[in-house]
Design an enzyme around this catalytic site. Sequence first.
Site, PDB file in Angstrom:
ATOM      1  N   SER A  94      19.996  -9.757  -0.785  1.00  0.00           N
ATOM      2  CA  SER A  94      21.095  -9.535  -1.724  1.00  0.00           C
ATOM      3  C   SER A  94      22.409 -10.054  -1.161  1.00  0.00           C
ATOM      4  CB  SER A  94      21.238  -8.046  -2.040  1.00  0.00           C
ATOM      5  OG  SER A  94      20.097  -7.561  -2.708  1.00  0.00           O
ATOM      6  N   GLY A 143      24.676  -9.156   2.278  1.00  0.00           N
ATOM      7  CA  GLY A 143      23.836  -8.555   3.305  1.00  0.00           C
ATOM      8  C   GLY A 143      23.400  -9.536   4.372  1.00  0.00           C
ATOM      9  N   ASP A 145       9.128  -5.233  -4.553  1.00  0.00           N
ATOM     10  CA  ASP A 145       9.675  -3.890  -4.365  1.00  0.00           C
ATOM     11  C   ASP A 145       8.870  -3.228  -3.253  1.00  0.00           C
ATOM     12  OD1 ASP A 145      10.549  -1.303  -4.445  1.00  0.00           O
ATOM     13  OD2 ASP A 145      10.127  -0.970  -6.575  1.00  0.00           O
ATOM     14  N   LEU A 146       9.493  -3.099  -2.086  1.00  0.00           N
ATOM     15  CA  LEU A 146       8.784  -2.571  -0.922  1.00  0.00           C
ATOM     16  C   LEU A 146       8.452  -1.090  -1.050  1.00  0.00           C
ATOM     17  CD1 LEU A 146      10.728  -4.443   1.888  1.00  0.00           C
ATOM     18  CD2 LEU A 146       8.366  -4.856   1.165  1.00  0.00           C
ATOM     19  N   ASN A 178      13.483  -8.211   6.978  1.00  0.00           N
ATOM     20  CA  ASN A 178      14.877  -7.778   7.080  1.00  0.00           C
ATOM     21  C   ASN A 178      15.198  -6.582   6.186  1.00  0.00           C
ATOM     22  OD1 ASN A 178      18.002  -8.365   7.404  1.00  0.00           O
ATOM     23  ND2 ASN A 178      17.591  -8.380   5.202  1.00  0.00           N
ATOM     24  N   THR A 200       9.940   1.744   2.597  1.00  0.00           N
ATOM     25  CA  THR A 200      10.738   0.513   2.587  1.00  0.00           C
ATOM     26  C   THR A 200      10.803  -0.153   3.951  1.00  0.00           C
ATOM     27  OG1 THR A 200      12.125   1.540   0.876  1.00  0.00           O
ATOM     28  CG2 THR A 200      12.967  -0.464   1.928  1.00  0.00           C
ATOM     29  N   SER A 213      16.991  -1.683  14.795  1.00  0.00           N
ATOM     30  CA  SER A 213      18.352  -1.174  14.983  1.00  0.00           C
ATOM     31  C   SER A 213      18.445  -0.445  16.308  1.00  0.00           C
ATOM     32  CB  SER A 213      18.722  -0.206  13.853  1.00  0.00           C
ATOM     33  OG  SER A 213      19.918   0.502  14.146  1.00  0.00           O
ATOM     34  N   TYR A 247      13.001  17.332   6.514  1.00  0.00           N
ATOM     35  CA  TYR A 247      13.548  15.976   6.446  1.00  0.00           C
ATOM     36  C   TYR A 247      14.974  15.879   6.965  1.00  0.00           C
ATOM     37  CZ  TYR A 247      15.188  11.582   4.368  1.00  0.00           C
ATOM     38  OH  TYR A 247      15.734  10.340   4.163  1.00  0.00           O
TER      39      TYR A 247
END
Length: 331
Positions: free
Chosen positions: A40, A43, A91-92, A118, A139, A172, A195
């Site tokens: 997108s 990004g 769509d992951l 990515n 995702t 990350s 969570y």
Amino acid sequence: MAELPLENLTVPTSNSTAEEVVNTFAAEVKGKNVLVTGTSLGGLGFETSRAIARYANMVIITGHNDERLKLSETAIKKDNPTAKIYPLLIDLTSLASVRKAAEEVNKLAEPIHVLINNAAVGLIPFKLTSDGLELHWSTNHVGPFLFTNLIMPKILASASPTYTPRVVFVSSVAHANPGDPVNLDALTNPDPTKYSPPVAYRDTKAANILTALELFKRAKGKVNTYSLHPGLIYTNAFEKDGTLPIFQGAGVLDENGKPILSKSIPWKSIGQGAATTVTAAFDPSLNDKPGAYLEDCQVANDKVAPHASDPETARKLWDVTEKLVGESFAF
């Protein structure tokens, strides 16, 4: 096709941009077919794709929104009019969508030389996908895991006596945040009462590194894999629900949601952030360093946390994920 630059080229550093790195490794990029997930506008994936498109034979850009995907394609072609861009809807968060996209890729005539995983979400409220998976795990790990393995024949088809295909996982530094080992129970039995957004993000970014290591091991030299930390970059991800308060609490964003600029907070531009991704995808000096983790365009294996480099955890994660997607993968 743009001419390869003739100027003296330098080794990428923490201040290098993706465009500079692409120029440095232009000979490696030229003629390659590259697939980048999550492209997108605004990004890292978009900037990675835009830079690579200058020399690559084809860049496959992906997204789950057709309109936004077209905007990215238009922007890349505006910058590189001769670029060959192939937009791919995926769509992951949907295993069905991942399988459909993989089927489309496998029907292409061209092989895939480099896959860059990515796309990611981060620090979001608890939510289950249509497959019953927690959104971070779906995702950031399960979707990319399934997609990577389903298109592996197309990746392996790019191999030659002088070239080994690459798979890159954008992880990350957050993977190293202190805490218990990677919680695989959160992957198989998501529980909203247990969570925590930061923990979910940490564990899925650790999963990226673990998957890179296990993929290389199972591929037995047929694929070179790498993972990386792109740096602290202000992107549209900071605007998502639930993310802003966490980063404000961490002292990196001010009350207006803008970056706090100081010597102790090493912000990077999007171009600088994408530089490490491009390095992992094309730096020939990494040929004999498969499985490496990179920061600031350099190998930084010493910065990988023990829970993200444990071989047994990597094996368990792979096996558990295969069971979740209902398919085993061999090389």
